[in-house]
Design a protein around this motif. Sequence first.
Motif, PDB file in Angstrom:
ATOM      1  N   ALA A 166      33.785  54.110  66.565  1.00 24.79           N
ATOM      2  CA  ALA A 166      35.107  53.624  66.144  1.00 24.79           C
ATOM      3  C   ALA A 166      36.184  54.039  67.148  1.00 24.79           C
ATOM      4  O   ALA A 166      37.071  53.246  67.469  1.00 24.79           O
ATOM      5  CB  ALA A 166      35.436  54.142  64.747  1.00 24.79           C
ATOM      6  N   LYS A 167      36.089  55.256  67.663  1.00 19.41           N
ATOM      7  CA  LYS A 167      37.064  55.718  68.666  1.00 19.41           C
ATOM      8  C   LYS A 167      36.949  54.905  69.953  1.00 19.41           C
ATOM      9  O   LYS A 167      37.957  54.600  70.585  1.00 19.41           O
ATOM     10  CB  LYS A 167      36.853  57.199  68.967  1.00 19.41           C
ATOM     11  N   ASN A 223      35.919  51.846  70.119  1.00 20.79           N
ATOM     12  CA  ASN A 223      36.187  50.434  69.809  1.00 20.79           C
ATOM     13  C   ASN A 223      37.279  50.350  68.730  1.00 20.79           C
ATOM     14  O   ASN A 223      37.019  49.872  67.620  1.00 20.79           O
ATOM     15  CB  ASN A 223      34.909  49.748  69.310  1.00 20.79           C
ATOM     16  N   PRO A 224      38.492  50.801  69.031  1.00 18.03           N
ATOM     17  CA  PRO A 224      39.541  50.845  68.004  1.00 18.03           C
ATOM     18  C   PRO A 224      39.790  49.474  67.366  1.00 18.03           C
ATOM     19  O   PRO A 224      39.825  48.463  68.056  1.00 18.03           O
ATOM     20  CB  PRO A 224      40.780  51.324  68.756  1.00 18.03           C
ATOM     21  N   GLU A 235      40.231  61.481  60.694  1.00 17.10           N
ATOM     22  CA  GLU A 235      39.923  61.195  62.101  1.00 17.10           C
ATOM     23  C   GLU A 235      39.477  59.740  62.275  1.00 17.10           C
ATOM     24  O   GLU A 235      39.911  59.054  63.197  1.00 17.10           O
ATOM     25  CB  GLU A 235      38.848  62.163  62.596  1.00 17.10           C
ATOM     26  N   LYS A 242      42.208  56.981  62.364  1.00 13.64           N
ATOM     27  CA  LYS A 242      42.973  56.762  63.592  1.00 13.64           C
ATOM     28  C   LYS A 242      42.480  55.529  64.352  1.00 13.64           C
ATOM     29  O   LYS A 242      43.198  54.998  65.193  1.00 13.64           O
ATOM     30  CB  LYS A 242      42.891  57.996  64.493  1.00 13.64           C
ATOM     31  N   SER A 243      41.256  55.095  64.064  1.00 17.70           N
ATOM     32  CA  SER A 243      40.666  53.942  64.757  1.00 17.70           C
ATOM     33  C   SER A 243      40.550  52.703  63.864  1.00 17.70           C
ATOM     34  O   SER A 243      40.026  51.683  64.292  1.00 17.70           O
ATOM     35  CB  SER A 243      39.277  54.312  65.287  1.00 17.70           C
ATOM     36  N   GLU A 269      42.431  49.772  62.007  1.00 16.58           N
ATOM     37  CA  GLU A 269      43.728  49.101  62.136  1.00 16.58           C
ATOM     38  C   GLU A 269      44.520  49.119  60.832  1.00 16.58           C
ATOM     39  O   GLU A 269      45.701  49.426  60.810  1.00 16.58           O
ATOM     40  CB  GLU A 269      43.527  47.670  62.617  1.00 16.58           C
TER      41      GLU A 269
END
Length: 160
Positions: free
Chosen positions: A30-31, A33-34, A80, A83-84, A86
């Motif tokens: 996820a980080k 591929n935000p 955490e 944060k990724s 939307e």
Amino acid sequence: MVSPGGPVLIYNPSKVPNPPKTAEELLAWAKANPGKFMYARPANSGPGRSIVQGISYILGDSKPLDPEKGWDKTWAYLKELGKSVEYYPTGTAITLKEFAQGQRWIIAGIMEWDMKPRAQSVIPPDSKISIMEKTTFVIDGHYWAIRWACRRTRSTSSSI
């Protein structure tokens, strides 16, 4: 009738050839591929509830059934992960739509939300599911309790 629940990850194999197998891998993915991972608000989504509740088992929290006193790892993880993400849509249908349109590459799911949308051509037929290591399936009791109450109310009111 009951679904085995989730959490499962529904993913696009052309965009995600190696889906995350652990919570740590999901967070790292996820980080990297935000905005490409999504789940709906748990208050109105079986898959949303399933991923939130299921992560407590996957992470090995001290009391998976007690979000207030036993989810230290889960709350930190979700903060955490968030944060990724939307945004958190109001329902599962939005996640399915955005997944089908290619806006999201992985969405949270449950077994039923993989099979039914695939059968109805809501999501692409080549979509796949992945189950993370240490998964304990969580049944969407919230949904089933409401459904049972509605059926009970209908059967009671029809006999009046």
